[in-house]
Design a protein around this motif. Structure first.
Motif, PDB file in Angstrom:
ATOM      1  N   GLU A   1       2.397   2.435  -3.494  1.00  0.00           N
ATOM      2  CA  GLU A   1       1.554   3.217  -4.482  1.00  0.00           C
ATOM      3  C   GLU A   1       1.270   4.543  -4.008  1.00  0.00           C
ATOM      4  O   GLU A   1       1.532   5.602  -4.935  1.00  0.00           O
ATOM      5  CB  GLU A   1       0.114   2.426  -4.373  1.00  0.00           C
ATOM      6  CG  GLU A   1       0.265   1.020  -4.642  1.00  0.00           C
ATOM      7  CD  GLU A   1       0.654   0.791  -6.268  1.00  0.00           C
ATOM      8  OE1 GLU A   1       0.292   1.803  -6.977  1.00  0.00           O
ATOM      9  OE2 GLU A   1       1.617  -0.239  -6.567  1.00  0.00           O
ATOM     10  N   LYS A   2       1.095   4.788  -2.693  1.00  0.00           N
ATOM     11  CA  LYS A   2       1.050   6.159  -2.261  1.00  0.00           C
ATOM     12  C   LYS A   2       1.953   7.034  -2.573  1.00  0.00           C
ATOM     13  O   LYS A   2       2.222   8.153  -2.849  1.00  0.00           O
ATOM     14  CB  LYS A   2       0.440   6.361  -0.839  1.00  0.00           C
ATOM     15  CG  LYS A   2      -0.738   5.374  -0.568  1.00  0.00           C
ATOM     16  CD  LYS A   2      -1.382   5.694   1.078  1.00  0.00           C
ATOM     17  CE  LYS A   2      -2.607   5.238   1.171  1.00  0.00           C
ATOM     18  NZ  LYS A   2      -3.027   5.459   2.847  1.00  0.00           N
TER      19      LYS A   2
ATOM     20  N   HIS B   1       0.704  -1.166  -0.069  1.00  0.00           N
ATOM     21  CA  HIS B   1       0.091   0.113   0.010  1.00  0.00           C
ATOM     22  C   HIS B   1       0.848   1.152  -0.036  1.00  0.00           C
ATOM     23  O   HIS B   1       0.700   2.141  -0.729  1.00  0.00           O
ATOM     24  CB  HIS B   1      -1.031   0.141   1.445  1.00  0.00           C
ATOM     25  CG  HIS B   1      -1.883  -0.897   1.120  1.00  0.00           C
ATOM     26  ND1 HIS B   1      -2.954  -0.906   0.399  1.00  0.00           N
ATOM     27  CD2 HIS B   1      -2.185  -2.152   1.824  1.00  0.00           C
ATOM     28  CE1 HIS B   1      -3.885  -1.862   0.527  1.00  0.00           C
ATOM     29  NE2 HIS B   1      -3.203  -2.859   1.504  1.00  0.00           N
TER      30      HIS B   1
ATOM     31  N   SER C   1       4.445   6.563  -4.615  1.00  0.00           N
ATOM     32  CA  SER C   1       4.627   6.962  -6.059  1.00  0.00           C
ATOM     33  C   SER C   1       3.809   8.123  -6.412  1.00  0.00           C
ATOM     34  O   SER C   1       4.154   8.990  -7.171  1.00  0.00           O
ATOM     35  CB  SER C   1       4.348   5.640  -6.844  1.00  0.00           C
ATOM     36  OG  SER C   1       4.408   5.870  -8.435  1.00  0.00           O
TER      37      SER C   1
END
Length: 632
Positions: A119-120, A116, A122
């Motif tokens: 993704e944040k 998780h 990035s």
């Protein structure tokens, strides 16, 4: 350091990588100085990160003991990006290069929920670069504040393993996946190499995640001097078979492979080579993107996994013997590999194309868990059998109890018994674990015909022999067609030469006849008064002279034609000889012996073509009008 903290690492043209800002810490506090994280900038900006638009790095950091808690490990993830310096709205004076490279780093207490977080991280890094103004860090401050609220520990393992693809590991390494898994338990010096940092790190996390519960107990992995897990371990005394966590704990899981003397560094820069070469570092699992380590693999590794070449190199002879798979091992991992291969989806590698449970990430993880439990039970059973030779049979129906550890390789057990992970397992588990889990290999049994057939099939698929044979057959057919065409052309040229010679002879014969008729008419006009005897004598002497000239001319032309035919036949024969030799070699290599021997037919045709001039000569010798008889 309770909640995750964020920092920015930039590349200075003179000083190299350096930390620029911290978020989530008190003013005046520098965690890198407090915990001696001098290698943090080099871990965040990996070697070769400039070659890609975006890259991620995963690493471990030792956190010293303080008022907040004892010494333990911290885990970092960084997102590296770069942009053209001319696009900056506020270009600092120290920016002297054409590109600017920076990394946003998150440091947390555990690697849980890294899927998780990736993704944040990035999205936040991309948005910060899109501002084209690195002095505006408000988005980074809000990002750090959200981490302490949103990223809480969870008991859901599906979230824990997000981003770790076991299907890709099995699809790429096949049976060698089990070799790597059993190698981890032996605690050797494992070195992973790859040009892509994120893939390099994820492969290591995927591998150690196959040991149930290990990702939650990595507090000692960042420093070989840490030994907190073993000192605080409490032997379980109760068992609830209805609870999976209770069963795993009672069976001695997780197997702690990162204890005292061990190190885990998904990405390890060259600045940490002194730690790898230290006498107190007995085992490790580390990754590097620098090819300099490949030149010194004998010094820094017992086993080298090259991700760019998909190869595994074992430099230790004893380790090679211990990692040899038994027939039961190979049967078990071949079943998993076939399950993944038959459900492979190139567009979505992490999920079976059937969307079924078979071949899924959960299925693979459960199979490895079952294998490991059977292995541990078999180890305890082996110890019981060898330490109690006069014992009663374990089964009332069998007077001789077979040793189940044979199916797991006795050499592997002998190597594992020398490690610290085995000592901890043996000391803190019940000696009769085989009463809870059956001490039997999941695919126990000797080598069978089906195993051999399956291995041959897999080898053919691995070597792509079908494709290679198809390509070879295509080339062979193409060469045969080309050979037939060339031979046909050569034979046609021979016969065209013969036809041209025949037509030339007919024209020459007609011209000679016409010339003879003109000479005869002229002689009759100029000598009308000669006597009949003289005329008779003249007419009698003329034809032999004319016949001699005609015979000589015809012999000369015939010799020239024969030489032309012989030369054409020699050229065709030489070509067919080399072509026949090549075709014979191909038939030997690819089993083309059963194919029609078109080469023999063509060689026979050429041989007949070569003999045809001799036939022409013999026919001319038998008759006065050889050309006419040749046409016949």
């Amino acid at each position: 350091m309770g909640s995750p903290v964020v920092c920015v690492v930039g590349f200075h043209h003179a000083r190299g990588p350096e930390i620029e800002n911290w978020f989530g810490v008190e003013d005046g506090v520098d965690p890198a100085t407090d915990h001696d994280w001098s290698s943090l900038p080099f871990m965040a900006l990996s070697d070769g990160a400039h070659a890609s638009t975006e890259d991620f790095s995963y690493f471990t950091l030792p956190r010293r003991s303080s008022s907040e808690g004892p010494a333990t490990s911290a885990f970092g993830i960084s997102c590296t990006r770069q942009m053209d310096a001319s696009q900056l709205l506020n270009r600092p004076a120290e920016v002297t290069r054409s590109t600017v490279q920076k990394a946003v780093v998150v440091i947390a207490n555990s690697p849980q929920l890294f899927g998780h977080l990736r993704e944040k991280l990035s999205m936040v890094t991309g948005a910060w670069f899109a501002q084209c103004d690195f002095t505006d860090v408000d988005i980074l401050k809000k990002f750090q504040e959200s981490l302490s609220v949103n990223l809480q520990d969870t008991e859901d393992e599906r979230d824990l393993y997000l981003g770790l693809s076991l299907r890709e590991l099995l699809y790429e390494y096949k049976y060698q996946t089990l070799v790597l898994f059993k190698c981890c338990l032996l605690q050797p010096k494992m070195l992973f190499f790859g040009s892509r940092c994120e893939r390099l790190c994820m492969m290591q996390f995927s591998l150690i995640s196959l040991i149930p519960g290990l990702l939650r107990r990595l507090e000692d992995c960042a420093d070989p001097d840490f030994d907190r897990y073993e000192k605080s371990f409490i032997k379980p005394t109760t068992l609830k078979t209805s609870e999976r966590s209770s069963l795993l704990s009672y069976m001695g899981l997780p197997i702690q492979i990162f204890g005292k003397g061990s190190l885990f560094g998904p990405y390890t820069p060259l600045q940490q080579l002194d730690v790898l070469a230290d006498h107190g570092t007995r085992s490790y699992i580390v990754g590097s993107t620098n090819s300099l380590l490949l030149q010194q693999k004998d010094r820094y590794s017992d086993i080298l996994i090259n991700l760019d070449e998909s190869s595994i190199s074992i430099t230790s002879p004893s380790l090679r013997a211990a990692l040899t798979l038994s027939a039961a091992d190979r049967r078990w991992i071949d079943f998993l590999t076939q399950t993944v291969t038959s459900t492979w989806d190139p567009m979505n590698p992490s999920r079976p194309n059937t969307l079924a449970y078979m071949g899924s990430e959960e299925f693979i993880r459960l199979q490895f868990e079952e294998y490991l439990l059977a292995l541990l039970a078999s180890v305890k059973c082996h110890l019981y059998l060898t330490s109690n030779p006069t014992r009663p049979p374990l089964s009332p129906h069998n007077h001789h109890d077979p040793d189940p550890i044979v199916d797991f390789n006795l050499d592997w057990l002998a190597s594992w018994q020398t490690t610290s992970s085995y000592n901890l397992f043996h000391r803190t588990t019940d000696p009769h674990l085989f009463d809870i889990v059956e001490p039997r290999h999941p695919t126990a049994g000797n080598l069978s015909v089906e195993d051999i057939q399956r291995r041959i099939t897999q080898q053919i698929q691995t070597l792509h022999l079908d494709d290679r044979l198809a390509t070879t057959k295509e080339h062979l057919n193409k060469h045969l067609a080309t050979g037939r065409e060339k031979v046909g052309t050569a034979v046609g040229k021979v016969w065209s030469d013969i036809e041209a010679f025949r037509e030339a002879q007919q024209r020459r014969r007609a011209e000679q006849q016409q010339a003879q008729e003109k000479e005869g008419a002229g002689a009759a006009i100029t000598t009308p008064s000669r006597s009949s005897s003289v005329t008779s004598s003249t007419m009698t002497e003329k034809p032999p002279a004319a016949a001699g000239r005609f015979s000589a001319a015809r012999a000369s032309d015939l010799t020239t034609a024969q030489a032309s035919v012989a030369a054409a036949g020699q050229r065709a024969g030489a070509y067919m000889s080399s072509w026949g030799t090549w075709a014979a070699e191909k038939r030997k290599g690819w089993g083309a012996a059963a194919a029609p021997r078109s080469g023999d037919v063509v060689e026979k045709a050429v041989a007949e073509g070569q003999r045809s001039p001799r036939k022409t000569k013999s026919r001319e010798e038998r008759g006065r009008d050889g050309i006419g008889r040749l046409d016949a």
